[in-house]
Design an enzyme around this catalytic site. Structure first.
Site, short mmCIF file in Angstrom:
data_model
loop_
_atom_site.label_atom_id
_atom_site.label_comp_id
_atom_site.label_asym_id
_atom_site.label_seq_id
_atom_site.Cartn_x
_atom_site.Cartn_y
_atom_site.Cartn_z
N HIS A 186 0.84 -1.21 0.00
CA HIS A 186 0.00 0.00 0.00
C HIS A 186 0.88 1.25 0.00
O HIS A 186 0.67 2.16 -0.80
CB HIS A 186 -0.90 -0.04 1.24
CG HIS A 186 -1.80 1.16 1.42
ND1 HIS A 186 -3.15 1.11 1.20
CD2 HIS A 186 -1.53 2.42 1.83
CE1 HIS A 186 -3.68 2.31 1.44
NE2 HIS A 186 -2.71 3.13 1.84
N GLU A 187 1.85 1.30 0.89
CA GLU A 187 2.68 2.51 1.01
C GLU A 187 3.53 2.72 -0.24
O GLU A 187 3.64 3.83 -0.75
CB GLU A 187 3.56 2.43 2.26
CG GLU A 187 2.79 2.41 3.58
CD GLU A 187 1.75 3.51 3.70
OE1 GLU A 187 1.95 4.60 3.14
OE2 GLU A 187 0.72 3.27 4.35
N GLU A 189 -6.00 6.43 -2.66
CA GLU A 189 -6.06 5.42 -1.60
C GLU A 189 -6.42 4.04 -2.17
O GLU A 189 -5.85 3.01 -1.78
CB GLU A 189 -7.11 5.82 -0.56
CG GLU A 189 -6.53 6.58 0.60
CD GLU A 189 -5.38 5.83 1.24
OE1 GLU A 189 -5.55 4.65 1.58
OE2 GLU A 189 -4.30 6.41 1.38
N HIS A 223 1.65 4.26 -3.08
CA HIS A 223 1.47 5.72 -3.03
C HIS A 223 2.58 6.42 -3.82
O HIS A 223 2.34 7.45 -4.46
CB HIS A 223 1.48 6.22 -1.57
CG HIS A 223 0.16 6.07 -0.88
ND1 HIS A 223 -1.02 6.56 -1.40
CD2 HIS A 223 -0.17 5.52 0.32
CE1 HIS A 223 -2.02 6.29 -0.57
NE2 HIS A 223 -1.53 5.66 0.49
N ASP A 230 -10.16 13.67 7.21
CA ASP A 230 -9.40 12.72 6.37
C ASP A 230 -9.34 13.20 4.91
O ASP A 230 -9.57 12.42 3.99
CB ASP A 230 -10.06 11.33 6.50
CG ASP A 230 -9.30 10.24 5.76
OD1 ASP A 230 -8.09 10.41 5.49
OD2 ASP A 230 -9.93 9.20 5.46
N HIS A 271 -9.92 7.72 2.95
CA HIS A 271 -9.84 6.31 3.36
C HIS A 271 -11.21 5.67 3.51
O HIS A 271 -11.31 4.48 3.79
CB HIS A 271 -9.08 6.18 4.68
CG HIS A 271 -7.63 6.52 4.58
ND1 HIS A 271 -7.17 7.80 4.72
CD2 HIS A 271 -6.54 5.75 4.37
CE1 HIS A 271 -5.86 7.82 4.59
NE2 HIS A 271 -5.45 6.59 4.36
N TYR A 277 -4.50 14.33 -3.15
CA TYR A 277 -4.96 13.60 -1.97
C TYR A 277 -6.12 14.31 -1.28
O TYR A 277 -6.04 14.74 -0.12
CB TYR A 277 -3.77 13.44 -1.01
CG TYR A 277 -3.84 12.22 -0.13
CD1 TYR A 277 -3.87 10.94 -0.67
CD2 TYR A 277 -3.85 12.34 1.25
CE1 TYR A 277 -3.92 9.83 0.13
CE2 TYR A 277 -3.89 11.24 2.08
CZ TYR A 277 -3.94 9.98 1.51
OH TYR A 277 -3.98 8.88 2.32
#
Lengths: 110, 354
Positions: free
Chosen positions: B178-179, B202, B182, B269, B274, B193
């Site tokens: 996931h990271e 996301e 990005h 957020d 998310h 974002y």
């Protein structure tokens, strides 16, 4: 009437909102004093916010980073004038670090 | 802001134009000049990127201008020693070096290895920037830190967890995938974002994070759990953080919608990035399971091609992205192929009208 402080930490990889909603009078005295002192120092109208004024009330996200936290602060002093602030990590202002550090241990998942 | 490692001016390609425009209108003289410069660089960077991808499409791997040979990651893992600093800490493991005693260091190293391998073997992508960019993991960040993040400048941070929300975040391959994704997204569509483009950003990370895990486990779409973070959640978030199969059901606090009618409008957020990612996540799940077989082979390829589609811009929303997936599926499989129908079925299920 006393001061009410609501801090919401949202985002992060989890996207889970953690909320601390406290009346300062109900806090243990040392914590209340710490929060009061930090609040007195916080700049609720930072340059980035001034730059956006008149264009949009939406807070601008920090460009680039992902899964870092967003903090929304609402302070009600009982006199009808709310003060609000939205900031994103990385947070370099030590006054905010102190304030969030004092409030986050009181936060619950929402 | 944070520090920078490589050849790129970080702000040049990551600052959303609307924010820069705000600064130009409302900022000080100095801020205006910097923002105007950044916009100029940003425009030329995107032009270059378009030219570059047109060139690589017909250029053999060996002739890629910046890519080198590819096929091998260049990893460095740093121990942050519980510091809150954003600068890399002590080097704990470098590429090709032996296992160390610290399990988080090894998990980050191996997880990045599996993620690099996925992008290279499945999608022909050479690291985060498709040009062999070093992969930097910073573990033991802060104290009891229940989060992992991409800093926008080439660094991936991992906390040890608080034991309540999460245990150490390196213990999950989908979190590591996931990271790193990005970073891939930043170098491709560079989705802003915030709001729908942020939720797409996301979702890209969940989609490819899940595919990294499925590829490592050699699972078909039917065998996969389609869960995110199930290996690292603590008691509060058990049994998983998110579910692509059934958004909104992963844990007691999961508020993800699974269709547009339940889109969550919120200021928190960054506009619920998310939360609303559940919608494109589920569209991918439906597409992949409708096609069947290994999700990375067709559905994953279509989503990746869409992420690289030059018509997908930093502010692209769900509908434009959905159209890009249909377009890419048609180009790859033919206008009337079953894969195209599966993509349409995915977006139809989540009520994104094409």
């Amino acid at each position: 009437m006393g001061t009410n402080v609501r801090l919401t930490r949202s985002g992060g990889f989890a996207g889970l909102s953690m909320v601390a909603d406290v009346d300062l009078d109900s806090l243990p005295k040392p914590t209340a004093e710490e929060v009061r002192a930090a609040l007195a120092e916080v700049d609720f109208d930072p340059p980035a916010r001034r730059a956006r004024r008149g264009r949009s009330t939406r807070s601008a996200p920090a460009p680039g980073p992902a899964d870092m936290y967003q903090y929304d602060l609402v302070v009600k002093d009982g006199a009808g004038k709310d003060r609000t602030l939205t900031v994103h990590e990385p947070i370099s202002d030590p006054r905010l670090q102190t304030l969030f550090g004092a409030l986050l241990p009181l936060a619950q998942p929402e | 802001m944070l520090h920078s490692h490589n050849h790129r001016v970080p702000l040049a390609c990551i600052a959303p134009p609307d924010i820069l425009r705000d600064i130009i209108i409302g900022g000080t003289e100095e801020e205006r000049r910097a923002a105007a410069d950044t916009m100029a660089v940003d425009q030329s960077f995107r032009t270059l990127r378009a030219a570059f991808s047109a060139m690589t499409a017909s250029t053999p791997v060996l002739m890629r201008p910046m890519g080198g040979m590819g096929g091998k990651p260049n990893r460095t893992i740093y121990d942050q020693q519980h510091s809150n600093a954003y600068a890399p800490g002590v080097v704990a493991r470098t590429e090709g070096s032996k296992k160390v005693k610290d399990v988080a260091v090894n998990e980050a190293y191996d997880g990045f290895g599996a993620t690099y391998k996925f992008f290279w073997e499945v999608l022909g992508r050479n690291s985060i920037d498709n040009a062999g960019m070093p992969i930097l993991g910073l573990v033991h960040y802060s104290t009891n830190y229940a989060n992992a993040f991409w800093d926008g400048q080439g660094n991936m941070f991992f906390g040890d967890g608080d034991g309540q929300l999460f245990i150490r975040l390196t213990a999950s391959l989908d979190v590591i995938g996931h990271e790193l994704t990005h970073g891939v997204t930043q170098y491709e569509a560079n989705l802003v974002y915030q709001g729908q483009s942020g939720a797409l950003n996301e979702s890209m990370s969940d989609v490819f994070g899940s595919l990294v895990k499925q590829y490592a486990k050699k699972q078909t779409a039917d065998q996969a759990d389609w869960l995110i973070g199930n290996d690292v959640v603590g008691p509060t978030l058990k049994p998983a953080l998110r579910s692509m199969k059934a958004p909104g059901t992963a844990n007691p606090y999961d508020k993800q919608p699974d269709n547009m009618e339940d889109y969550v409008n919120t200021a928190a957020d960054n506009g619920g990035v998310h939360v609303n990612s559940g919608i494109p996540n589920h569209a991918f799940y439906v597409t992949a399971t409708t096609i069947g077989g290994k999700a990375w082979e067709k559905a994953g390829r279509i989503w990746y091609d869409a992420l690289r589609d030059n018509r997908v811009r930093p502010t692209t929303g769900f509908k434009s992205f959905a159209r890009a997936t249909v377009r890419q599926a048609q180009e790859r499989f033919g206008d009337t192929a079953a894969e195209v129908d599966a993509v349409r079925a995915g977006w139809d299920k989540v009520k994104v009208k094409l």
